[in-house]
Write a protein that holds these residues in place. Structure first.
Motif, PDB file in Angstrom:
ATOM      1  N   ASP A  58       5.098  -8.328  -7.064  1.00  0.00           N
ATOM      2  CA  ASP A  58       5.670  -7.013  -7.343  1.00  0.00           C
ATOM      3  C   ASP A  58       5.098  -6.056  -6.308  1.00  0.00           C
ATOM      4  O   ASP A  58       3.997  -5.541  -6.455  1.00  0.00           O
ATOM      5  CB  ASP A  58       5.308  -6.580  -8.760  1.00  0.00           C
ATOM      6  N   ARG A  59       5.830  -5.817  -5.249  1.00  0.00           N
ATOM      7  CA  ARG A  59       5.289  -5.095  -4.103  1.00  0.00           C
ATOM      8  C   ARG A  59       5.028  -3.613  -4.355  1.00  0.00           C
ATOM      9  O   ARG A  59       4.454  -2.939  -3.511  1.00  0.00           O
ATOM     10  CB  ARG A  59       6.181  -5.295  -2.894  1.00  0.00           C
ATOM     11  N   SER A  60       5.423  -3.096  -5.509  1.00  0.00           N
ATOM     12  CA  SER A  60       5.086  -1.705  -5.819  1.00  0.00           C
ATOM     13  C   SER A  60       3.720  -1.603  -6.499  1.00  0.00           C
ATOM     14  O   SER A  60       3.190  -0.511  -6.652  1.00  0.00           O
ATOM     15  CB  SER A  60       6.167  -1.066  -6.692  1.00  0.00           C
ATOM     16  N   VAL A  61       3.134  -2.740  -6.884  1.00  0.00           N
ATOM     17  CA  VAL A  61       1.847  -2.756  -7.579  1.00  0.00           C
ATOM     18  C   VAL A  61       0.706  -2.932  -6.586  1.00  0.00           C
ATOM     19  O   VAL A  61       0.738  -3.813  -5.730  1.00  0.00           O
ATOM     20  CB  VAL A  61       1.802  -3.878  -8.644  1.00  0.00           C
ATOM     21  N   VAL A  62      -0.295  -2.066  -6.718  1.00  0.00           N
ATOM     22  CA  VAL A  62      -1.504  -2.157  -5.911  1.00  0.00           C
ATOM     23  C   VAL A  62      -2.685  -2.267  -6.876  1.00  0.00           C
ATOM     24  O   VAL A  62      -2.845  -1.434  -7.770  1.00  0.00           O
ATOM     25  CB  VAL A  62      -1.677  -0.907  -5.020  1.00  0.00           C
ATOM     26  N   PHE A  63      -3.490  -3.298  -6.696  1.00  0.00           N
ATOM     27  CA  PHE A  63      -4.687  -3.474  -7.519  1.00  0.00           C
ATOM     28  C   PHE A  63      -5.835  -2.717  -6.859  1.00  0.00           C
ATOM     29  O   PHE A  63      -6.092  -2.879  -5.673  1.00  0.00           O
ATOM     30  CB  PHE A  63      -5.035  -4.961  -7.654  1.00  0.00           C
ATOM     31  N   VAL A  64      -6.509  -1.879  -7.639  1.00  0.00           N
ATOM     32  CA  VAL A  64      -7.652  -1.115  -7.138  1.00  0.00           C
ATOM     33  C   VAL A  64      -8.903  -1.911  -7.497  1.00  0.00           C
ATOM     34  O   VAL A  64      -9.154  -2.189  -8.671  1.00  0.00           O
ATOM     35  CB  VAL A  64      -7.697   0.291  -7.769  1.00  0.00           C
ATOM     36  N   CYS A  65      -9.649  -2.290  -6.466  1.00  0.00           N
ATOM     37  CA  CYS A  65     -10.796  -3.179  -6.650  1.00  0.00           C
ATOM     38  C   CYS A  65     -12.064  -2.575  -6.064  1.00  0.00           C
ATOM     39  O   CYS A  65     -12.009  -1.651  -5.262  1.00  0.00           O
ATOM     40  CB  CYS A  65     -10.542  -4.518  -5.950  1.00  0.00           C
ATOM     41  N   ARG A  66     -13.191  -3.133  -6.466  1.00  0.00           N
ATOM     42  CA  ARG A  66     -14.498  -2.820  -5.887  1.00  0.00           C
ATOM     43  C   ARG A  66     -15.108  -4.149  -5.459  1.00  0.00           C
ATOM     44  O   ARG A  66     -14.906  -5.161  -6.118  1.00  0.00           O
ATOM     45  CB  ARG A  66     -15.423  -2.169  -6.911  1.00  0.00           C
ATOM     46  N   ARG A  67     -15.813  -4.127  -4.363  1.00  0.00           N
ATOM     47  CA  ARG A  67     -16.507  -5.339  -3.908  1.00  0.00           C
ATOM     48  C   ARG A  67     -17.803  -5.482  -4.694  1.00  0.00           C
ATOM     49  O   ARG A  67     -18.542  -4.530  -4.887  1.00  0.00           O
ATOM     50  CB  ARG A  67     -16.821  -5.258  -2.425  1.00  0.00           C
ATOM     51  N   GLU A  68     -18.042  -6.693  -5.154  1.00  0.00           N
ATOM     52  CA  GLU A  68     -19.304  -7.003  -5.829  1.00  0.00           C
ATOM     53  C   GLU A  68     -19.762  -8.340  -5.281  1.00  0.00           C
ATOM     54  O   GLU A  68     -19.217  -9.389  -5.645  1.00  0.00           O
ATOM     55  CB  GLU A  68     -19.100  -7.063  -7.339  1.00  0.00           C
ATOM     56  N   GLY A  69     -20.706  -8.278  -4.363  1.00  0.00           N
ATOM     57  CA  GLY A  69     -21.101  -9.492  -3.655  1.00  0.00           C
ATOM     58  C   GLY A  69     -19.922  -9.956  -2.816  1.00  0.00           C
ATOM     59  O   GLY A  69     -19.317  -9.196  -2.089  1.00  0.00           O
ATOM     60  N   GLY A  70     -19.564 -11.214  -2.945  1.00  0.00           N
ATOM     61  CA  GLY A  70     -18.437 -11.766  -2.205  1.00  0.00           C
ATOM     62  C   GLY A  70     -17.132 -11.736  -2.980  1.00  0.00           C
ATOM     63  O   GLY A  70     -16.151 -12.348  -2.571  1.00  0.00           O
ATOM     64  N   GLU A  71     -17.101 -11.041  -4.105  1.00  0.00           N
ATOM     65  CA  GLU A  71     -15.912 -11.027  -4.956  1.00  0.00           C
ATOM     66  C   GLU A  71     -15.314  -9.622  -5.048  1.00  0.00           C
ATOM     67  O   GLU A  71     -15.987  -8.627  -4.792  1.00  0.00           O
ATOM     68  CB  GLU A  71     -16.265 -11.505  -6.366  1.00  0.00           C
ATOM     69  N   LEU A  72     -14.061  -9.590  -5.453  1.00  0.00           N
ATOM     70  CA  LEU A  72     -13.392  -8.334  -5.753  1.00  0.00           C
ATOM     71  C   LEU A  72     -13.290  -8.194  -7.268  1.00  0.00           C
ATOM     72  O   LEU A  72     -12.842  -9.112  -7.947  1.00  0.00           O
ATOM     73  CB  LEU A  72     -11.980  -8.313  -5.156  1.00  0.00           C
ATOM     74  N   VAL A  75     -10.466  -2.988 -10.948  1.00  0.00           N
ATOM     75  CA  VAL A  75     -10.815  -1.870 -11.811  1.00  0.00           C
ATOM     76  C   VAL A  75      -9.576  -1.346 -12.539  1.00  0.00           C
ATOM     77  O   VAL A  75      -9.615  -1.066 -13.732  1.00  0.00           O
ATOM     78  CB  VAL A  75     -11.466  -0.736 -10.991  1.00  0.00           C
ATOM     79  N   THR A  76      -8.491  -1.206 -11.814  1.00  0.00           N
ATOM     80  CA  THR A  76      -7.246  -0.710 -12.388  1.00  0.00           C
ATOM     81  C   THR A  76      -6.105  -1.125 -11.469  1.00  0.00           C
ATOM     82  O   THR A  76      -6.313  -1.870 -10.517  1.00  0.00           O
ATOM     83  CB  THR A  76      -7.288   0.830 -12.589  1.00  0.00           C
ATOM     84  N   LEU A  77      -4.916  -0.656 -11.759  1.00  0.00           N
ATOM     85  CA  LEU A  77      -3.804  -0.901 -10.849  1.00  0.00           C
ATOM     86  C   LEU A  77      -3.015   0.374 -10.682  1.00  0.00           C
ATOM     87  O   LEU A  77      -3.087   1.294 -11.485  1.00  0.00           O
ATOM     88  CB  LEU A  77      -2.921  -2.064 -11.309  1.00  0.00           C
ATOM     89  N   TRP A  78      -2.283   0.426  -9.593  1.00  0.00           N
ATOM     90  CA  TRP A  78      -1.531   1.608  -9.201  1.00  0.00           C
ATOM     91  C   TRP A  78      -0.116   1.167  -8.880  1.00  0.00           C
ATOM     92  O   TRP A  78       0.085   0.114  -8.289  1.00  0.00           O
ATOM     93  CB  TRP A  78      -2.201   2.224  -7.967  1.00  0.00           C
ATOM     94  N   GLU A  79       0.866   1.965  -9.262  1.00  0.00           N
ATOM     95  CA  GLU A  79       2.248   1.702  -8.874  1.00  0.00           C
ATOM     96  C   GLU A  79       2.635   2.692  -7.790  1.00  0.00           C
ATOM     97  O   GLU A  79       2.535   3.899  -7.988  1.00  0.00           O
ATOM     98  CB  GLU A  79       3.180   1.869 -10.070  1.00  0.00           C
ATOM     99  N   GLN A  80       3.066   2.172  -6.645  1.00  0.00           N
ATOM    100  CA  GLN A  80       3.449   3.032  -5.536  1.00  0.00           C
ATOM    101  C   GLN A  80       4.806   3.670  -5.772  1.00  0.00           C
ATOM    102  O   GLN A  80       5.724   3.023  -6.253  1.00  0.00           O
ATOM    103  CB  GLN A  80       3.528   2.223  -4.244  1.00  0.00           C
ATOM    104  N   GLU A  81       4.906   4.932  -5.412  1.00  0.00           N
ATOM    105  CA  GLU A  81       6.187   5.631  -5.429  1.00  0.00           C
ATOM    106  C   GLU A  81       6.959   5.225  -4.175  1.00  0.00           C
ATOM    107  O   GLU A  81       6.364   4.892  -3.156  1.00  0.00           O
ATOM    108  CB  GLU A  81       5.956   7.141  -5.400  1.00  0.00           C
ATOM    109  N   GLY A  82       8.267   5.242  -4.242  1.00  0.00           N
ATOM    110  CA  GLY A  82       9.082   4.962  -3.070  1.00  0.00           C
ATOM    111  C   GLY A  82       9.182   3.501  -2.708  1.00  0.00           C
ATOM    112  O   GLY A  82       9.574   3.160  -1.599  1.00  0.00           O
TER     113      GLY A  82
END
Length: 108
Positions: A58-72, A75-82
């Motif tokens: 789903d290319r309108s979805v962006v996952f918001v992540c934080r790096r923790e060691g070598g992993e992501l 935290v939440t997700l964002w839906e892009q407008e347009g």
């Protein structure tokens, strides 16, 4: 992965029973495909140190992540407008939630 991210995924993307497993798989595939960025999507408030992973399915979805060691850690997700399809939850609703959050901070 936070419970918040899983709940937003269930509400907006897929009503799956195992959202955390599906999110982890989607983020892993998108990261392997190089769909990572340190730049927040348009309209999002960027948090220092966040990594943004654009979903392959789903290319309108962006996952918001934080790096923790070598992993992501998602935290939440964002839906892009347009994007290809409009966000499932219109921006006017999420803007109201932001204003409510700001009011709560002022009350503290």
């Amino acid at each position: 992965m936070t419970d918040h991210a899983a709940e937003r995924f269930r509400q907006r993307v897929a009503g799956t029973l195992d959202a955390k497993t599906e999110i982890a798989a989607r983020v892993a595939r998108a990261a392997a495909a190089g769909r990572l960025s340190d730049e927040p999507p348009p309209g999002a408030t960027g948090t220092r140190g966040s990594v943004y992973v654009k979903d392959l399915v789903d290319r309108s979805v962006v996952f918001v992540c934080r790096r923790e060691g070598g992993e992501l850690v998602v935290v939440t997700l964002w839906e892009q407008e347009g994007g290809i399809a409009p966000p499932r939850v219109p921006k006017r609703y999420t803007d109201v939630l932001k204003r409510d959050d700001e009011r709560r901070k002022d009350d503290i």
